[in-house]
Enzyme design. Sequence first.
Site, PDB file in Angstrom:
ATOM      1  CG  ASP A   1       7.877  -8.888  -1.247  1.00 52.60           C
ATOM      2  OD1 ASP A   1       6.298  -8.593  -0.968  1.00 52.60           O
ATOM      3  OD2 ASP A   1       8.161  -8.641  -0.596  1.00 52.60           O
TER       4      ASP A   1
ATOM      5  CD  GLU B   1      21.205 -11.308 -20.713  1.00 54.93           C
ATOM      6  OE1 GLU B   1      21.659 -12.129 -20.665  1.00 54.93           O
ATOM      7  OE2 GLU B   1      22.201 -10.329 -19.710  1.00 54.93           O
TER       8      GLU B   1
HETATM    9  C1  GLC Z   1       5.072  -7.364   0.862  1.00 55.20           C
HETATM   10  C2  GLC Z   1       4.069  -7.418   0.316  1.00 55.20           C
HETATM   11  C3  GLC Z   1       3.219  -8.811   1.853  1.00 55.20           C
HETATM   12  C4  GLC Z   1       4.911  -9.111   2.524  1.00 55.20           C
HETATM   13  C5  GLC Z   1       5.816  -8.589   2.897  1.00 55.20           C
HETATM   14  C6  GLC Z   1       6.529  -9.557   2.917  1.00 55.20           C
HETATM   15  O1  GLC Z   1       5.146  -6.438   1.126  1.00 55.20           O
HETATM   16  O2  GLC Z   1       3.188  -8.087  -0.270  1.00 55.20           O
HETATM   17  O3  GLC Z   1       2.642  -9.394   1.482  1.00 55.20           O
HETATM   18  O4  GLC Z   1       3.917  -9.293   3.997  1.00 55.20           O
HETATM   19  O5  GLC Z   1       5.927  -7.747   1.702  1.00 55.20           O
HETATM   20  O6  GLC Z   1       7.559 -10.168   1.857  1.00 55.20           O
END
Ligand code: GLC
Length: 562
Positions: A225, A274
């Site tokens: 993310d 790994e």
């Molecule tokens: C990313 C995720 C989204 C979230 C953001 C903050 O873009 O896909 O859903 O709100 O990160 O974590």
Amino acid sequence: MTQHLTAPAAAQADADATPRADWWRDAVIYQVYPRSFADGNGDGMGDLAGIRSRLPYLRDLGVDAVWLSPFYASPQADAGYDVADYRAIDPMFGTLLDADGLIRDAHALGLRIITDLVPNHSSDQHDWFKRALADGPASPLRARYHFRPGKGESGELPPNDWESVFGGPAWTRTTNPDGTPGDWYLHLFAPEQPDFNWENPAVADEFRSILRFWLDMGVDGFRIDVAHGLVKAEGLPDIGSHDQLKLLGNDVMPFFDQDGVHAIYRAWREILDEYPGERIGVAEAWTPTVERTANYVRPDELHQAFNFQYLGTHWDAEALREVIDTSLAAMRPVDAPATWVLSNHDVTRHATRFANPPGLGTQIRTAGDRELGLRRARAATLLMLALPGSAYVYQGEELGLPDVTDLADEVRQDPSFFRAAGQDGYRDGCRVPIPWTQNGPSYGFGAGGSWLPQPDSWAALSVEAQTGDPTSTLELYRSALAVRRSHPDLGAGTDVTWLPDTAPGVLAFSRGDRGDFVCTANTTAEPVRIKVPGRVLLTSEEVVLEEGELSLPADTTVWWSV
Ligand code: GLC
């Protein structure tokens, strides 16, 4: 002779696909949004038990891997993208035992599991952050986040001019344990999502340990993310523009796509390597260009990165050809597969994007022309699945689900909806729970209701209603994935061969060394006459062949065997 051909014409799934070392290069990866996929305990919220019970559906659909959005312990300020404990499952989704069972069951069915990792920020309820606040300004734990004194006479102004992606300032002022106003902390998203300071070695150590925890649990990879956000420019410099949200995605910002992030991914790649079985990392990296995205998938970094330039392209032959060419060209030098994606949990579903005029972006609030949108969505999917590389499918797109554009404000939960002027705000519309059956509470999502209301029209879009109907979108996806599995050239390689003399608005390309697979897509509103290149494998709409010619209907894609 006139031959009528309807959608699913094709092959059977290759049931026992042999595990391949480079499985991820052409994998079709299905995104499950745990809140909205299937509810095992009838509380109206999807959970791991529900997902587990529906794994055979995903196997039969024909995908290779499943990416699960976050299911970790979280106060759910941003639907789980605010993690309080990276090694625990939120009770609302189940337990670690459920996760273990899910991973095992998936593997037994030949499906791989990719989990979501959220390293840019934690929840404000994470133990580190809670202690950093409670222990006061001198707490060494504050160095794991970005705490700064405010500007102005008494520190009443934020430390710099950065804005949150969800709208409003990217800083929130703290209150000291003695009740006086204190320092500010940085949050690129909601105030409940404080950004980690990745210059602090404890943060890097902790995430290496979290990676190992989940790899030991057996996961096959991570979707990372905000992979472009971890490192901030030295000194946290002002942007000097009040149009930051418009700049996002066009310019390199002092908090996004900094070169320093790549050292983190090189360290993670060593850990992934790994473990046996090619465990992968997939970057959610919003960068200004596909060339900069390619930096995240250099041979010693991550394996894949989402292609948001492709996702943002309207149903238009010229624009599509350009983004396909630039994507493939950008990935070739780094030897990474291109990826393709049309929908996810953050954007308006493509059946609704394509139902609206171009130029509205990826957050759309109007239903548009539903029939047109679905027709184009089906055609766009066949086009996407004919391209070389890996493709992402978002839950429900195989049912042709539109976005729910008329959710009442009272039921909305997207945090950015409540922070006016944010980049997003209407993401609930693509998060409405999946209809499995034509009747019953929440259309088979669970034994109770559903956390976001489903439209009545979704009974006809349910898995049950579409199964066995050769004209349904579900059967189109099943057939397309079966053809893709059985055809050696689909998904493989790094290029397409564009066919000459193609009418305006039509895309035509062949795949494979022998060019024995051809895809033709008409993106215009009128039928176009084309020469028949071979035998029809699959079509997104009914087509009528006449003496070696075909009137390719409007907004239709055809797959051919030559
Ligand atoms: C990313 C995720 C989204 C979230 C953001 C903050 O873009 O896909 O859903 O709100 O990160 O974590």
